[in-house]
Write a protein that holds these residues in place. Structure first.
Motif, PDB file in Angstrom:
ATOM      1  N   PRO A 148       0.834  -1.209   0.000  1.00 62.94           N
ATOM      2  CA  PRO A 148       0.000   0.000   0.000  1.00 62.94           C
ATOM      3  C   PRO A 148       0.862   1.249   0.000  1.00 62.94           C
ATOM      4  O   PRO A 148       1.980   1.272   0.512  1.00 62.94           O
ATOM      5  CB  PRO A 148      -0.799  -0.126   1.310  1.00 62.94           C
ATOM      6  CG  PRO A 148       0.027  -1.036   2.176  1.00 62.94           C
ATOM      7  CD  PRO A 148       0.722  -1.994   1.238  1.00 62.94           C
ATOM      8  N   GLN A 196     -11.376   7.669  13.016  1.00 69.40           N
ATOM      9  CA  GLN A 196     -10.599   6.515  13.449  1.00 69.40           C
ATOM     10  C   GLN A 196     -10.966   6.109  14.871  1.00 69.40           C
ATOM     11  O   GLN A 196     -11.025   4.919  15.190  1.00 69.40           O
ATOM     12  CB  GLN A 196      -9.109   6.835  13.344  1.00 69.40           C
ATOM     13  CG  GLN A 196      -8.203   5.631  13.621  1.00 69.40           C
ATOM     14  CD  GLN A 196      -6.744   6.002  13.500  1.00 69.40           C
ATOM     15  OE1 GLN A 196      -6.361   7.134  13.710  1.00 69.40           O
ATOM     16  NE2 GLN A 196      -5.910   5.033  13.137  1.00 69.40           N
ATOM     17  N   ILE A 217      -6.522   4.900   5.456  1.00 71.19           N
ATOM     18  CA  ILE A 217      -6.271   3.761   6.338  1.00 71.19           C
ATOM     19  C   ILE A 217      -7.008   2.556   5.781  1.00 71.19           C
ATOM     20  O   ILE A 217      -8.238   2.580   5.645  1.00 71.19           O
ATOM     21  CB  ILE A 217      -6.746   4.058   7.774  1.00 71.19           C
ATOM     22  CG1 ILE A 217      -6.004   5.285   8.339  1.00 71.19           C
ATOM     23  CG2 ILE A 217      -6.538   2.853   8.671  1.00 71.19           C
ATOM     24  CD1 ILE A 217      -6.481   5.725   9.688  1.00 71.19           C
ATOM     25  N   ASN A 218      -6.229   1.530   5.411  1.00 69.20           N
ATOM     26  CA  ASN A 218      -6.807   0.303   4.833  1.00 69.20           C
ATOM     27  C   ASN A 218      -7.686   0.601   3.633  1.00 69.20           C
ATOM     28  O   ASN A 218      -8.771   0.047   3.464  1.00 69.20           O
ATOM     29  CB  ASN A 218      -7.605  -0.463   5.893  1.00 69.20           C
ATOM     30  CG  ASN A 218      -6.745  -0.935   7.042  1.00 69.20           C
ATOM     31  OD1 ASN A 218      -5.569  -1.277   6.849  1.00 69.20           O
ATOM     32  ND2 ASN A 218      -7.297  -0.956   8.246  1.00 69.20           N
TER      33      ASN A 218
END
Length: 230
Positions: A148, A196, A217-218
């Motif tokens: 990533p 988050q 994020i992800n």
């Protein structure tokens, strides 16, 4: 006949008394909001600057098109009363944003040093769709998973100015009208973001000025820090 008239009148009163859904704004402001949505949709795609690189131009035009639809869906969520249409608008908001994020992530990678993507030099009429399909190759070993793209750590991600429009603690989301977010290549807009940590939403109220950080994020964007502006 008199009973029919009374029944019709009673039904009209009951229908008129149905409250708008939670979060919907007064209907009298809807025409102006829809006019803004129409103007945005009429100009955003047209005014997107082209570079001559078919890959980058395709990504830019597709982002503009998706953001137009996203803007219209947000207008329905702000002012619409029909539950079915609001559900459609909510689905658009969730799915289109994921597509936009993926396209903008590609745009960031395409600008990095060492990227080998080039404009298609194939003359018209000689592209892959104009030729006979080649023989199917034998299955090969699957490629190694792609790492990533690196993003800034929470401590280093820039703080961006914004105004709180809506707080949804149950869903863990906050809607912000914000300036551009440089570290994720996000333009200035009004958008709902996942946080988050749900604790970030404590004490936030619509209308408050804040400064916040957002990161990928992800594969999705999340607010990692948020504080009231001084």
């Amino acid at each position: 006949m008199r009973r029919l008239i009374l029944s019709t009148a009673l039904a009209a009163v009951l229908v008129g008394s149905v409250a708008p859904p939670a979060g919907a704004q007064p209907a009298k402001a809807a025409p102006a909001a829809l006019e803004r949505a129409r103007d945005t949709m009429a100009t955003r795609f047209r005014d997107t600057k082209l570079t001559g690189d078919p890959d980058r131009d395709f990504a830019a035009l597709l982002i503009a098109s998706l953001e137009e639809t996203l803007f219209l869906a947000k207008t329905q969520l702000d002012y619409g009363a029909d539950q079915q249409l609001r559900a459609i608008a909510q689905t658009i908001q969730e799915t289109q944003q994921a597509r936009i994020d993926a396209l903008k992530q590609w745009q960031v990678r395409s600008r990095e040093a060492g990227d080998r993507s080039q404009p298609n030099p194939t003359p018209p009429g000689e592209g892959p769709l104009d030729r006979a399909a080649p023989a199917r190759p034998q299955p090969a070993s699957p490629p190694a998973p792609e790492k990533p793209a690196a993003s800034a750590t929470p401590a280093n991600a820039p703080l961006v100015a914004g105004t709180v429009k809506k707080v949804d603690e149950a869903a863990g989301k906050v809607t912000l009208d914000h300036a551009s977010i440089p570290n994720i290549d996000m333009d200035a807009m009004t958008m709902a973001y996942r946080v988050q940590d749900p604790a970030l939403l404590k004490g936030l109220k619509p209308g408050e000025k804040v400064r916040f950080s957002a990161e990928r994020i992800n594969g999705s964007i999340a607010v990692t820090r948020i504080q009231k502006a001084k």
